[in-house]
Design a protein around this motif. Sequence first.
Motif, PDB file in Angstrom:
ATOM      1  N   VAL A 383      97.727 -82.319 -33.096  1.00 36.83           N
ATOM      2  CA  VAL A 383      97.571 -84.057 -32.767  1.00 36.83           C
ATOM      3  C   VAL A 383      96.973 -83.262 -30.681  1.00 36.83           C
ATOM      4  O   VAL A 383      95.992 -84.047 -30.560  1.00 36.83           O
ATOM      5  CB  VAL A 383      98.853 -84.572 -32.290  1.00 36.83           C
ATOM      6  CG1 VAL A 383      98.197 -86.334 -32.127  1.00 36.83           C
ATOM      7  CG2 VAL A 383      98.435 -85.223 -34.103  1.00 36.83           C
ATOM      8  N   ASN A 386      94.147 -82.442 -29.866  1.00 43.56           N
ATOM      9  CA  ASN A 386      92.948 -82.424 -30.207  1.00 43.56           C
ATOM     10  C   ASN A 386      92.486 -83.681 -29.050  1.00 43.56           C
ATOM     11  O   ASN A 386      91.537 -83.986 -28.377  1.00 43.56           O
ATOM     12  CB  ASN A 386      93.494 -83.600 -31.720  1.00 43.56           C
ATOM     13  CG  ASN A 386      92.213 -84.825 -32.101  1.00 43.56           C
ATOM     14  OD1 ASN A 386      91.055 -85.145 -31.362  1.00 43.56           O
ATOM     15  ND2 ASN A 386      91.772 -85.260 -32.690  1.00 43.56           N
ATOM     16  N   SER A 456      94.664 -87.667 -36.130  1.00 41.09           N
ATOM     17  CA  SER A 456      95.972 -87.326 -35.257  1.00 41.09           C
ATOM     18  C   SER A 456      96.351 -88.988 -35.257  1.00 41.09           C
ATOM     19  O   SER A 456      97.955 -89.056 -35.217  1.00 41.09           O
ATOM     20  CB  SER A 456      95.504 -87.753 -34.105  1.00 41.09           C
ATOM     21  OG  SER A 456      94.810 -86.353 -33.913  1.00 41.09           O
TER      22      SER A 456
END
Length: 612
Positions: A383, A386, A456
């Motif tokens: 996450v 990203n 995410s």
Amino acid sequence: MPDSAAISAIPPDTPQCLQVLVVDDMPASRAETAQRVREAGHRAVEAGSGEEALAVVAARHVDLVLLDLLMPDMDGFEATRRLRAREPYSWLPVVVMSSMSGADHFVKAIEQGADDYLLKPVSPELLQAKLRNIGRALELQTRLAAQAMHNRALFDHVGDAVLALDGAQRICDANRAGLALLGLSALPPDGIPLHSLIPSGLPPLEPGDARQVRIERNLRRADGRESAAEIGMTGWPSGSAARVSLVLRDLSERRRLERLKDEFLSTISHELRTPLTSVLGALGLLAGGAAGELPEQARRLTEVAQRNGERLGRLIDDVLDLTKLEADRMMLNLRVQALEPLLAEAVQANADYARRLGRTLQVVAPPPPGLRAEIDADRFLQVMANLLSNAVKHSPPEQPVEIRCHCAQGRLRIAVRDHGPGIDPAFRARLFEKFSQAEQTDRRSGAGTGLGLHISRLLIERMGGKVSAVSTAGHGAEFVVDLPVWRGGAERTLSQPQVMVIDGDPRARDRIAALLSPLCELHCLDDLGQAVDEAAPAPALLIADPAGADGPLDTVCVRLRRLAGPAPVLLYTDAIGAEQAGAHGFTLLSKRGTGNDAFLRAVRLAANLAGD
């Protein structure tokens, strides 16, 4: 096609030509009444006796009967009773006529089923007024009947099975698809019990509750086959009674398509990823000089191929992750982790990417030392990678990407801020949806797939947190990860180290063991009798499937409660309904369609370990 508005707004002067049967044994009186009916704009048919009137009604359509009370052989009272008896489910208006004074005979006629009366000699004006009023009522009846037929046609042409339940949990109505599911041409007058179709039962729903409740259950079809179905439940009033409607959608085809999709994605994983790995390895060797020094142009082409191969690999990973998350088949390895080193690792892992683009990452406010959260470390890093890579792509070179952490009220907020053009307000509502990308004119849109932020969000939500974004056009964007802080002194375990599992299916026991063995000490048994024979101590949590146990389910549940003692009991089964499980104070979780994360959440809920 009639509608409700047309039914409720019939004009008061709607003309309607009625078929009127005039029944009188006196020819002159009968002819006079028939003539007045014709003068009022209606058609008249004459009959000289009650028997003749019954024959006319049996042979042709009649809208209204004008009936003399005093006739030989069969008087008007008997004729009224017999007319009403032969038309029990439709309204055939009967207006009795008599020259006798007093109201007693008219009262008696109405008690026999007459609708109105006229004094002889009949007043033309009064007759015309009564015919007009009856015509309006008949028009309304016709429209209501047409509306009922229309609604029934809609009901029967719904492709899904639609059933209605009464207060005794009996199926009292069904459309054509529902009857086919039940293997019936028509329902018996007293209906059929619901458990003949849905053995595990349904959760309780107040009949007046208009909420739409959706669940999945196994159906037992008329031919004995079982199939999964999605069931929509809604309560609604029906006069003085109350009903619950069910809409059943067969999931067999959906499950077949899901299996095909899984097989296709498995093909992607193996048949594309393996050669892609070889291609990227070969390109890496070329770029590293394994085949000799490359000309400048060839080196640039090799770098382009490498970048696009890596992008294709990320796309494959994203599609596989998304599929697992949406099917609740991704197992997260949740552990209590220190956040400060994890965040430092995320920054370090993405620093090289930022340098290649001429950007920098700056931790303005790190998390407090020793602060921990129950998360999957690898997925948390995914996450953060990203969010950081997105911020790097959309930040100007002269401004760093800033990472700030703030802890308050038992939650940690990790904010990643860039100084780029911001997020278009028109796109913000779709920001975390899958395959969502801003317009190509927006500089924030990159060459991504539109899956990263959606994945995410799903990952963080499965860790008990949430992701959000704030932005002002032209002033950058800030993405915030909000996680609950771990407050315990050690890694989370169940209330006590001992969890007992009773399940006759070895595959189910193996699955439970794989999920729970990192969290607690398991005592897995084949059946309830084995647990009693071993005199096992009361566990901190009992997980059981009562299917196949000796005795009625209620008796088995009592034995499970006695074995568990004060500990919570989670029934991981499809053999019992929610109402029956709830009556014993048990938590119920269906085996069918329940993913790993949903199972772990149910275990924590049953053991009162839902979080801070």
